[in-house]
Design a protein around this motif. Sequence first.
Motif, PDB file in Angstrom:
ATOM      1  N   LEU A 116      -0.493   9.594  -0.873  1.00 21.79           N
ATOM      2  CA  LEU A 116      -1.870   9.726  -1.346  1.00 21.79           C
ATOM      3  C   LEU A 116      -2.379  11.156  -1.184  1.00 21.79           C
ATOM      4  CD1 LEU A 116      -3.431   6.405  -0.035  1.00 21.79           C
ATOM      5  CD2 LEU A 116      -2.823   6.983  -2.380  1.00 21.79           C
ATOM      6  N   GLU A 117      -2.034  11.809  -0.088  1.00 21.62           N
ATOM      7  CA  GLU A 117      -2.445  13.208   0.121  1.00 21.62           C
ATOM      8  C   GLU A 117      -1.784  14.135  -0.892  1.00 21.62           C
ATOM      9  OE1 GLU A 117      -1.663  13.972   4.242  1.00 21.62           O
ATOM     10  OE2 GLU A 117      -3.474  12.908   4.886  1.00 21.62           O
ATOM     11  N   ARG A 134       0.832  -1.199   0.000  1.00 21.11           N
ATOM     12  CA  ARG A 134       0.000   0.000   0.000  1.00 21.11           C
ATOM     13  C   ARG A 134       0.871   1.255   0.000  1.00 21.11           C
ATOM     14  NH1 ARG A 134      -3.936  -1.507   4.967  1.00 21.11           N
ATOM     15  NH2 ARG A 134      -4.719  -3.443   4.117  1.00 21.11           N
ATOM     16  N   ASP A 183       1.873   4.987   1.136  1.00 22.56           N
ATOM     17  CA  ASP A 183       1.659   5.621   2.442  1.00 22.56           C
ATOM     18  C   ASP A 183       0.696   6.811   2.324  1.00 22.56           C
ATOM     19  OD1 ASP A 183       3.114   7.791   1.486  1.00 22.56           O
ATOM     20  OD2 ASP A 183       4.950   7.208   2.504  1.00 22.56           O
ATOM     21  N   ARG A 184       0.191   7.219   3.429  1.00 20.84           N
ATOM     22  CA  ARG A 184      -0.835   8.264   3.482  1.00 20.84           C
ATOM     23  C   ARG A 184      -0.329   9.590   2.912  1.00 20.84           C
ATOM     24  NH1 ARG A 184      -5.627   8.929   6.474  1.00 20.84           N
ATOM     25  NH2 ARG A 184      -6.146  11.114   6.758  1.00 20.84           N
ATOM     26  N   GLU A 185       0.919   9.945   3.203  1.00 17.75           N
ATOM     27  CA  GLU A 185       1.476  11.205   2.710  1.00 17.75           C
ATOM     28  C   GLU A 185       1.492  11.245   1.183  1.00 17.75           C
ATOM     29  OE1 GLU A 185       5.292  11.637   4.491  1.00 17.75           O
ATOM     30  OE2 GLU A 185       4.488  11.848   6.512  1.00 17.75           O
TER      31      GLU A 185
END
Length: 121
Positions: free
Chosen positions: A111-112, A105, A107-109
């Motif tokens: 995707l942001e 997956r 990471d969130r950063e």
Amino acid sequence: MFGPHHEAPAPSVGSRLRPYTLTGGRTRPLHPLQLDTLLAARPVPADVDLGPEGERIRLLCATPQPVAELASHLGQPVQVAKILASDLLHINALVIAEVDDADSRPDRELLEAVLVGLRAL
């Protein structure tokens, strides 16, 4: 290496076996495998004869390998690689490797950052 009810033919020295011979005429694997199915080698007893193709597949799968890569390394059609790998799965010389979802997956950063970039368009 052949399925549970097939005998391996005796190839002549230096000859390259045709796919039909490698699979014993079979056209379907015992296990459903996809191109991206990862396979990993397992230890087998010393008295188990996997044949040259089976041994080569096990060596290639020392690190998990997708079926498509196996076919490429073997120089055989994908369906032949599936049948040979399926035979090894059947005798527990290979296992289907688990993929750790957390590693695959983003990471969130990231995707942001993609979302911010898309909104800027």
